[in-house]
Design a protein around this motif. Structure first.
Motif, mmCIF file in Angstrom:
data_model
loop_
_atom_site.group_PDB
_atom_site.id
_atom_site.type_symbol
_atom_site.label_atom_id
_atom_site.label_comp_id
_atom_site.label_asym_id
_atom_site.label_seq_id
_atom_site.Cartn_x
_atom_site.Cartn_y
_atom_site.Cartn_z
ATOM 1 N N CYS A 21 44.003 36.412 70.517
ATOM 2 C CA CYS A 21 43.632 37.667 69.877
ATOM 3 C C CYS A 21 44.651 38.138 68.851
ATOM 4 O O CYS A 21 44.448 39.144 68.197
ATOM 5 N N SER A 22 45.754 37.451 68.715
ATOM 6 C CA SER A 22 46.794 37.923 67.810
ATOM 7 C C SER A 22 46.417 37.635 66.358
ATOM 8 O O SER A 22 45.605 36.781 66.063
ATOM 9 N N VAL A 23 47.014 38.396 65.442
ATOM 10 C CA VAL A 23 46.776 38.246 64.017
ATOM 11 C C VAL A 23 47.494 37.009 63.512
ATOM 12 O O VAL A 23 48.652 36.770 63.855
ATOM 13 N N ALA A 24 46.816 36.236 62.714
ATOM 14 C CA ALA A 24 47.416 35.026 62.162
ATOM 15 C C ALA A 24 48.553 35.393 61.224
ATOM 16 O O ALA A 24 48.516 36.448 60.578
ATOM 17 N N PRO A 25 49.573 34.545 61.139
ATOM 18 C CA PRO A 25 50.678 34.832 60.222
ATOM 19 C C PRO A 25 50.177 34.938 58.788
ATOM 20 O O PRO A 25 49.205 34.318 58.408
ATOM 21 N N GLY A 26 50.836 35.734 58.004
ATOM 22 C CA GLY A 26 50.470 35.874 56.596
ATOM 23 C C GLY A 26 49.838 37.212 56.282
ATOM 24 O O GLY A 26 49.650 37.557 55.144
ATOM 25 N N GLY A 27 49.465 37.983 57.284
ATOM 26 C CA GLY A 27 48.946 39.317 57.068
ATOM 27 C C GLY A 27 47.477 39.352 56.693
ATOM 28 O O GLY A 27 46.772 38.363 56.790
ATOM 29 N N PRO A 28 47.014 40.524 56.223
ATOM 30 C CA PRO A 28 45.602 40.708 55.896
ATOM 31 C C PRO A 28 45.219 39.917 54.641
ATOM 32 O O PRO A 28 46.081 39.528 53.854
ATOM 33 N N PRO A 29 43.913 39.699 54.454
ATOM 34 C CA PRO A 29 43.484 38.980 53.254
ATOM 35 C C PRO A 29 43.836 39.781 52.000
ATOM 36 O O PRO A 29 43.961 41.003 52.058
ATOM 37 N N PRO A 30 43.995 39.112 50.880
ATOM 38 C CA PRO A 30 44.354 39.832 49.653
ATOM 39 C C PRO A 30 43.235 40.765 49.210
ATOM 40 O O PRO A 30 42.052 40.502 49.462
ATOM 41 N N ALA A 31 43.620 41.857 48.572
ATOM 42 C CA ALA A 31 42.649 42.828 48.060
ATOM 43 C C ALA A 31 41.827 42.192 46.945
ATOM 44 O O ALA A 31 42.321 41.346 46.203
ATOM 45 N N THR A 32 40.576 42.610 46.840
ATOM 46 C CA THR A 32 39.715 42.110 45.767
ATOM 47 C C THR A 32 39.471 43.167 44.697
ATOM 48 O O THR A 32 38.896 42.865 43.670
ATOM 49 N N TRP A 33 39.907 44.419 44.952
ATOM 50 C CA TRP A 33 39.714 45.472 43.955
ATOM 51 C C TRP A 33 40.732 46.592 44.140
ATOM 52 O O TRP A 33 41.341 46.714 45.192
ATOM 53 N N THR A 34 40.859 47.383 43.080
ATOM 54 C CA THR A 34 41.652 48.600 43.111
ATOM 55 C C THR A 34 40.813 49.717 42.500
ATOM 56 O O THR A 34 39.858 49.462 41.773
ATOM 57 N N SER A 35 41.171 50.955 42.785
ATOM 58 C CA SER A 35 40.470 52.093 42.190
ATOM 59 C C SER A 35 40.869 52.252 40.735
ATOM 60 O O SER A 35 42.015 51.986 40.367
ATOM 61 N N GLY A 36 39.943 52.694 39.905
ATOM 62 C CA GLY A 36 40.211 52.946 38.499
ATOM 63 C C GLY A 36 40.022 51.707 37.643
ATOM 64 O O GLY A 36 39.595 50.657 38.116
ATOM 65 N N ILE A 37 40.358 51.857 36.356
ATOM 66 C CA ILE A 37 40.186 50.748 35.421
ATOM 67 C C ILE A 37 41.275 49.702 35.631
ATOM 68 O O ILE A 37 42.333 49.991 36.182
ATOM 69 N N CYS A 38 40.981 48.493 35.191
ATOM 70 C CA CYS A 38 41.972 47.421 35.258
ATOM 71 C C CYS A 38 43.043 47.655 34.206
ATOM 72 O O CYS A 38 42.761 48.169 33.116
ATOM 73 N N ILE A 39 44.246 47.264 34.507
ATOM 74 C CA ILE A 39 45.349 47.342 33.552
ATOM 75 C C ILE A 39 45.449 45.983 32.863
ATOM 76 O O ILE A 39 45.630 44.951 33.522
ATOM 77 N N GLY A 40 45.314 45.999 31.549
ATOM 78 C CA GLY A 40 45.398 44.748 30.788
ATOM 79 C C GLY A 40 44.338 43.760 31.229
ATOM 80 O O GLY A 40 43.153 44.073 31.248
ATOM 81 N N THR A 41 44.785 42.580 31.611
ATOM 82 C CA THR A 41 43.854 41.526 32.005
ATOM 83 C C THR A 41 43.938 41.208 33.502
ATOM 84 O O THR A 41 43.702 40.083 33.919
ATOM 85 N N GLU A 42 44.247 42.238 34.327
ATOM 86 C CA GLU A 42 44.340 41.994 35.765
ATOM 87 C C GLU A 42 42.984 41.729 36.400
ATOM 88 O O GLU A 42 42.902 41.250 37.533
ATOM 89 N N GLY A 43 41.912 42.028 35.688
ATOM 90 C CA GLY A 43 40.578 41.809 36.232
ATOM 91 C C GLY A 43 39.522 42.387 35.330
ATOM 92 O O GLY A 43 39.751 42.633 34.142
ATOM 93 N N VAL A 44 38.345 42.629 35.905
ATOM 94 C CA VAL A 44 37.199 43.168 35.176
ATOM 95 C C VAL A 44 36.904 44.561 35.719
ATOM 96 O O VAL A 44 36.694 44.729 36.926
ATOM 97 N N THR A 45 36.899 45.562 34.843
ATOM 98 C CA THR A 45 36.571 46.923 35.250
ATOM 99 C C THR A 45 35.065 47.016 35.466
ATOM 100 O O THR A 45 34.285 46.512 34.663
ATOM 101 N N VAL A 46 34.674 47.675 36.565
ATOM 102 C CA VAL A 46 33.254 47.861 36.880
ATOM 103 C C VAL A 46 32.993 49.355 37.057
ATOM 104 O O VAL A 46 33.663 50.017 37.844
ATOM 105 N N VAL A 47 32.024 49.862 36.284
ATOM 106 C CA VAL A 47 31.605 51.260 36.374
ATOM 107 C C VAL A 47 30.194 51.259 36.953
ATOM 108 O O VAL A 47 29.318 50.553 36.450
ATOM 109 N N VAL A 48 29.987 52.030 38.012
ATOM 110 C CA VAL A 48 28.668 52.131 38.632
ATOM 111 C C VAL A 48 28.267 53.597 38.658
ATOM 112 O O VAL A 48 28.978 54.436 39.215
#
Length: 169
Positions: A21-48
């Motif tokens: 039942c223990s958490v695997a080493p390495g921590g939680p999965p990486p985030a797939t998004w952040t709030s607000g617009i992307c800075i530079g080319t860090e990703g694709v901004t999505v407005v809904v």
């Protein structure tokens, strides 16, 4: 002696259960998004824009990294979607519902109520252009902006939030 063996056996079983039942080493999965617009080319901004006809909510999130399509970008920002079956004659990758809205689902989402209009901007500093292809097309270039706006009765002027994440006048 039998009691000691029974206790040691029980402790060993508990230790094995705890390690399963223990958490695997390495921590939680990486985030797939952040709030607000992307800075530079860090990703694709999505407005809904859920429009006043649905929940009146507007979201602006950054889908981190490159995205294969507008549909992938919606999923990357944590929204549940349901696309329209190609057999229904819709443009490949047309979106039927976002977060379960409109509640009627398919076929009402497309045939009776309206549709999710799809918009694009070259950057947060740009302006909305109605997308000439469906959100199933791609790949999307990091730094660009994708917009989705519910078009009740098939009428839409695009998202009420600009590509820069700010409300439009």
């Amino acid at each position: 002696m039998k009691l000691r063996t029974a206790i040691l056996g029980a402790l060993a079983a508990l230790a094995m259960a705890a390690s399963a039942c223990s958490v695997a080493p390495g921590g939680p999965p990486p985030a797939t998004w952040t709030s607000g617009i992307c800075i530079g080319t860090e990703g694709v901004t999505v407005v809904v824009d859920f429009s006043a006809d649905l929940t009146d909510q507007q979201l602006v999130r950054c889908a981190l990294g490159p995205q294969a399509s507008g549909i992938d970008a919606l999923e990357a920002i944590g929204l549940g979607i349901n696309d329209i079956p190609a057999a229904a004659g819709a443009v490949s990758g047309s979106v039927c519902t976002v977060e379960g809205l409109p509640a009627g689902g398919y076929p009402d989402c497309w045939l009776n109520l309206g549709y999710w209009s799809y918009w694009r901007a070259a950057s947060p500093a740009g302006t909305w252009d109605f997308a000439p292809t469906g959100p199933g097309e791609g790949p999307l270039v990091p730094g660009t902006v994708e917009g989705f706006a519910w078009a009740q009765d098939f009428l839409s002027d695009g998202p009420r939030t600009g590509p820069d994440g700010l409300p439009l006048p």
